[in-house]
Design an enzyme around this catalytic site. Structure first.
Site, PDB file in Angstrom:
ATOM      1  N   HIS A   1       0.832  -1.194   0.000  1.00  0.00           N
ATOM      2  CA  HIS A   1       0.000   0.000   0.000  1.00  0.00           C
ATOM      3  C   HIS A   1       0.873   1.252   0.000  1.00  0.00           C
ATOM      4  O   HIS A   1       2.049   1.204   0.352  1.00  0.00           O
ATOM      5  CB  HIS A   1      -0.960   0.025   1.194  1.00  0.00           C
ATOM      6  CG  HIS A   1      -0.286  -0.005   2.532  1.00  0.00           C
ATOM      7  ND1 HIS A   1       0.301  -1.144   3.052  1.00  0.00           N
ATOM      8  CD2 HIS A   1      -0.111   0.967   3.461  1.00  0.00           C
ATOM      9  CE1 HIS A   1       0.799  -0.875   4.247  1.00  0.00           C
ATOM     10  NE2 HIS A   1       0.570   0.408   4.514  1.00  0.00           N
TER      11      HIS A   1
ATOM     12  N   HIS B   1       0.662   5.320   1.308  1.00  0.00           N
ATOM     13  CA  HIS B   1      -0.016   6.358   2.074  1.00  0.00           C
ATOM     14  C   HIS B   1      -0.006   7.645   1.244  1.00  0.00           C
ATOM     15  O   HIS B   1       1.028   8.012   0.680  1.00  0.00           O
ATOM     16  CB  HIS B   1       0.724   6.660   3.386  1.00  0.00           C
ATOM     17  CG  HIS B   1       0.724   5.526   4.341  1.00  0.00           C
ATOM     18  ND1 HIS B   1      -0.067   5.514   5.469  1.00  0.00           N
ATOM     19  CD2 HIS B   1       1.426   4.359   4.355  1.00  0.00           C
ATOM     20  CE1 HIS B   1       0.144   4.393   6.138  1.00  0.00           C
ATOM     21  NE2 HIS B   1       1.047   3.671   5.481  1.00  0.00           N
TER      22      HIS B   1
END
Length: 138
Positions: A101, A103
């Site tokens: 992932h 941010h």
């Protein structure tokens, strides 16, 4: 890892709540429950990959395309004058959820985040050996 063991896989499956801000065929984006700044969001591929070492270049490109889109979305909606993108692969890099992932962190002031490192320049010539070692692993 089974899908049930991964928080992000459960969010993707709709088994865990999240506040979605973008979805497409390859990625989702949702607000992080630990808001570092207002609008702090996560971009996640729908397919499970533990980290940067496991995701394909095409998969990573799909995540980055969504990060660009979400960054623009956050900037317009929240009037954030800046954005930081952050990724961590591995425990020593502070990865805490082991599903790749990125941010997306809207920035509002110069001091709303603390830099994770300090700049200390070294003579460029002193980096020659390190560069050669890294090129040797290509």
């Amino acid at each position: 890892m089974t899908a049930n063991a991964c928080t992000f896989c459960r969010i993707i499956a709709g088994d865990e709540p999240a506040q979605m801000i973008h979805e497409d065929d390859h990625t989702i984006a949702f607000l992080n429950i630990a808001q570092v700044t207002e609008g702090h969001s996560l971009i996640v591929p729908r397919e499970h990959h533990r980290d940067l070492a496991e995701i394909s270049p095409d998969g990573a490109a799909q995540v980055m395309r969504t990060a660009v889109h979400v960054s623009r979305q956050l900037t317009r909606a929240l009037h954030a004058p800046g954005i930081n993108l952050w990724h961590a692969s591995g425990e020593t890099a502070w990865q805490s959820v082991f599903h790749f992932h990125i941010h997306v962190v809207p920035r509002y002031t110069l001091t709303d985040l603390t830099p994770p490192w300090t700049e200390a320049e070294v003579p460029v010539e002193s980096l020659a050996g390190l560069a050669a070692e890294i090129r040797g692993q290509a």
